[in-house]
Design a protein around this motif. Structure first.
Motif, PDB file in Angstrom:
ATOM      1  N   GLY A 269     -28.173 -56.493  65.758  1.00 58.74           N
ATOM      2  CA  GLY A 269     -28.253 -55.543  66.858  1.00 58.74           C
ATOM      3  C   GLY A 269     -27.221 -54.441  66.728  1.00 58.74           C
ATOM      4  N   LYS A 270     -27.383 -53.433  67.567  1.00 60.00           N
ATOM      5  CA  LYS A 270     -26.384 -52.354  67.702  1.00 60.00           C
ATOM      6  C   LYS A 270     -26.444 -51.984  69.173  1.00 60.00           C
ATOM      7  N   TYR A 354     -16.450 -49.575  56.684  1.00 60.97           N
ATOM      8  CA  TYR A 354     -16.836 -48.766  57.851  1.00 60.97           C
ATOM      9  C   TYR A 354     -15.620 -48.083  58.481  1.00 60.97           C
ATOM     10  N   LEU A 355     -14.441 -48.730  58.394  1.00 61.52           N
ATOM     11  CA  LEU A 355     -13.233 -48.096  58.946  1.00 61.52           C
ATOM     12  C   LEU A 355     -12.893 -46.836  58.153  1.00 61.52           C
ATOM     13  N   ASP A 356     -13.181 -46.853  56.853  1.00 64.92           N
ATOM     14  CA  ASP A 356     -12.969 -45.650  56.028  1.00 64.92           C
ATOM     15  C   ASP A 356     -14.074 -44.627  56.259  1.00 64.92           C
ATOM     16  N   ILE A 387     -11.131 -48.536  67.908  1.00 67.55           N
ATOM     17  CA  ILE A 387     -11.952 -47.693  68.785  1.00 67.55           C
ATOM     18  C   ILE A 387     -12.100 -46.331  68.118  1.00 67.55           C
ATOM     19  N   PHE A 388     -13.352 -45.951  67.897  1.00 64.76           N
ATOM     20  CA  PHE A 388     -13.631 -44.610  67.373  1.00 64.76           C
ATOM     21  C   PHE A 388     -14.092 -43.698  68.504  1.00 64.76           C
ATOM     22  N   THR A 389     -13.492 -42.480  68.565  1.00 56.85           N
ATOM     23  CA  THR A 389     -14.030 -41.413  69.418  1.00 56.85           C
ATOM     24  C   THR A 389     -14.514 -40.287  68.496  1.00 56.85           C
ATOM     25  N   ASP A 390     -14.975 -39.177  69.106  1.00 52.73           N
ATOM     26  CA  ASP A 390     -15.585 -38.068  68.336  1.00 52.73           C
ATOM     27  C   ASP A 390     -16.752 -38.587  67.495  1.00 52.73           C
ATOM     28  N   VAL A 391     -17.488 -39.508  68.084  1.00 51.26           N
ATOM     29  CA  VAL A 391     -18.618 -40.118  67.370  1.00 51.26           C
ATOM     30  C   VAL A 391     -19.912 -39.460  67.845  1.00 51.26           C
ATOM     31  N   THR A 392     -20.824 -39.195  66.940  1.00 54.59           N
ATOM     32  CA  THR A 392     -22.167 -38.736  67.327  1.00 54.59           C
ATOM     33  C   THR A 392     -23.177 -39.816  66.932  1.00 54.59           C
ATOM     34  N   ASP A 393     -24.318 -39.797  67.651  1.00 60.00           N
ATOM     35  CA  ASP A 393     -25.298 -40.879  67.479  1.00 60.00           C
ATOM     36  C   ASP A 393     -25.850 -40.979  66.059  1.00 60.00           C
ATOM     37  N   ASP A 394     -25.783 -39.880  65.313  1.00 57.06           N
ATOM     38  CA  ASP A 394     -26.392 -39.912  63.976  1.00 57.06           C
ATOM     39  C   ASP A 394     -25.450 -40.486  62.918  1.00 57.06           C
ATOM     40  N   ARG A 399     -24.908 -46.223  64.041  1.00 48.69           N
ATOM     41  CA  ARG A 399     -26.284 -46.708  63.852  1.00 48.69           C
ATOM     42  C   ARG A 399     -26.347 -48.074  63.205  1.00 48.69           C
ATOM     43  N   GLU A 400     -25.390 -48.386  62.327  1.00 51.78           N
ATOM     44  CA  GLU A 400     -25.498 -49.611  61.528  1.00 51.78           C
ATOM     45  C   GLU A 400     -24.655 -50.734  62.135  1.00 51.78           C
TER      46      GLU A 400
END
Ligand code: NAP
Ligand code: MG
Length: 498
Positions: A269-270, A354-356, A387-394, A399-400
């Motif tokens: 899930g996501k 993913y952190l990179d 916690i990541f900010t400045d994230v966009t849905d794409d 997504r993953e």
């Protein structure tokens, strides 16, 4: 090989020769003689060796499961089956602290995690399905034939079940499959995940101790590519009950096509977790944060996409960052640990990848963002709650499925918008909503396309409540009467009576 731990709690089960396969009530080495190691992810140490089964062992286990299904188990009366399940529940409860230590050293789940995760909760699933055993019944049907015919239905077990499970919550992973198998009158071959098989082996010992007939429960440890693949392709398996990744779920569906065995899938899930401006932030911040950080994010339903309504966005981020910084990350056996390691070196590499990736995609890590190696964390697989900010849905991080302690926090402006963004995923396992507005709560509960919606809470489970995924998160349910149905066939009987 060490059988003590940094906190000096000996675990006798880990002593002795390699753990064996349980086939037809007897323990045996793998036919190949090979073994594979179990690693403690808090320390990187090998703590036990397990038999590495392969297709030959699978053949033997399926033959044993078939013989038990056609033989003693089929004629066991419902009250006897129920009594055996209740005895097993008691045995698991009595052994629970031990199982909990095994889970902690094998996969890293902290022993000191939330009180709700105690023995009562774990064994409830056995007791709940034990209650169903005496209530599996058909119907008498009022047909419209022009002559007298009695029509009724019988509910019969599907047969031999191959249960293939992941590593992320070993006690529950095992019991959620075992309970409906025993209740329905099926038999099983269980393949636990290679990263954390010890709990399954210990529960199999308890199964034999309480007198469940030989061959009803068989355990073949080993790898997915060998044991798992042999089980799913086997012509004498009637059903595969799988929990794991969506990619392997797809492989299983293809492999099952040969004899059209029944397949149920609990996949990845996501999940979105939506925090509205009117939410009680005192609850929403820890609720949403632990909705993703609990078990180091290694939960299929982790609420990894946190959408926060814009007026409270910055307040939420500030509070969540403060909380993330305070969560105690440490060895799984340390009672003060809230966040343990991730399960393996491979999982560590996947998560740190993913952190990179996040910053490379343009996101900002406002908390964590790196592995932890200070002091006694040096040899384990520890990741800082991130916690990541400045994230966009794409972005790929949004997504993953990361399966690590990583949250993407994104602002939203309207309910229509957040519904569309929440549903813009191929998954559909779970979703969360934090609001004080009853209309918003009901509206989002209906509009989120997922098998579970939690409102003003997250990550609650109960054996009476069905759990399952929409779309690429799976087929069918665990828990509740729906789960039992998936282990039963319905037979129609017609008897002309004139
Ligand atoms: P995984 O890689 O899919 O493995 C799950 C199980 O399948 C393991 O026992 C694995 O064996 C076995 N397997 C691998 N390849 C196979 C094949 N070709 N044929 C048959 N079996 C095969 O998943 P994981 O990494 O262990 O667990 C993480 C995933 O599980 C995540 O995607 C998570 O969302 C999902 N999950 C879902 C739920 C749910 O209820 N929806 C609950 C927990 C986890 P080996 O490990 O021994 O190779
Ligand atoms: Mg391990």
């Amino acid at each position: 090989m060490s059988t003590t731990t940094p906190t000096d709690r000996p675990i006798p089960f880990l002593d002795g020769p390699p753990k064996e396969l349980l086939i037809g009530g007897a323990w045996s080495a793998a036919d190949s003689g090979r073994t594979f190691p179990s690693v403690n992810p808090s320390t990187g140490e090998v703590i036990a060796e397990l038999a590495e089964g392969d297709a030959t062992d699978v053949d033997r286990a399926i033959a044993a499961a078939r013989a038990a299904f056609e033989g003693p188990w089929r004629t066991t009366r419902p009250v006897q089956r129920q009594a055996l399940m209740l005895a097993l529940a008691d045995a698991v409860a009595a052994d629970f602290e031990h199982l909990r230590l095994l889970e902690a050293v094998d996969m890293g789940l902290p022993v000191g995690r939330s009180p709700g995760a105690g023995a009562d909760f774990a064994v409830q699933v056995l007791r709940y399905f034990a209650g169903w055993v005496t209530k599996i019944q058909g119907d008498t049907l009022p047909n419209s034939m022009p002559f007298p015919v009695l029509t009724y239905t019988l509910r019969e077990p599907v047969g031999v079940v191959a249960a293939i499970i992941p590593w992320n919550s070993p006690i529950s992973n095992v019991l959620w499959k075992l309970a409906p198998v025993l209740a329905s009158g099926c038999t099983m071959v269980l393949k636990p995940a290679e990263q954390a098989s010890l709990v399954a082996v210990r529960i199999a010992e308890l199964v034999t101790e309480v007198g469940i007939p030989d061959g009803v429960v068989n355990v073949v440890t080993g790898f997915g590519s060998t044991v798992g693949a042999a089980l799913t392709a086997h012509p004498d398996v009637d059903k595969v009950a799988f929990t794991g990744s969506t990619a392997v779920g797809q492989e299983i569906v293809r492999a099952a096509a040969g004899n059209l065995k029944r397949v149920t899938l609990e996949l990845g899930g996501k999940s979105p977790d939506i925090v509205c401006a009117d939410a009680d932030l005192g609850r929403a911040v820890p609720g949403a944060a632990m909705g993703v950080f609990a078990n180091s994010g290694q939960a299929c339903c982790a609420g990894t996409r946190i959408y926060v309504e814009r007026p409270i966005y910055q307040d939420f981020v500030d509070a969540a960052v403060e909380l993330a910084g305070k969560l105690r990350v440490g060895h799984s056996l340390d009672p003060s640990t809230r966040i343990g390691p991730v399960v393996s070196e491979q999982q560590l590499e996947r998560v740190t990848g993913y952190l990179d990736l996040g910053p490379a995609e343009g996101a900002t890590a406002v908390a964590g963002g790196h592995r932890l190696t200070d002091g006694d964390l040096a040899d384990g697989y520890f990741v800082a709650p991130t916690i990541f900010t400045d994230v966009t849905d794409d972005m790929r991080i949004a997504r993953e499925e990361i399966f690590g302690p990583v949250a993407c926090v994104m602002p939203f402006d309207t309910i229509d918008e957040v519904v569309a963004r929440s549903n813009a995923t191929s998954y559909g396992l779970a979703g969360g909503v934090w609001t004080r507005d009853v209309s918003t709560a009901h509206r989002l509960a209906q509009e989120l396309r997922s098998g579970t919606v939690w409102v003003n809470t997250y990550n609650l489970f109960d054996p009476v409540v069905p759990f399952g995924g929409y779309r690429m998160s799976g087929w069918g349910h665990e828990c509740g009467p729906d789960a039992l149905d998936q282990y039963l066939n319905t037979k129609a009987v017609w008897i002309r009576t004139d």
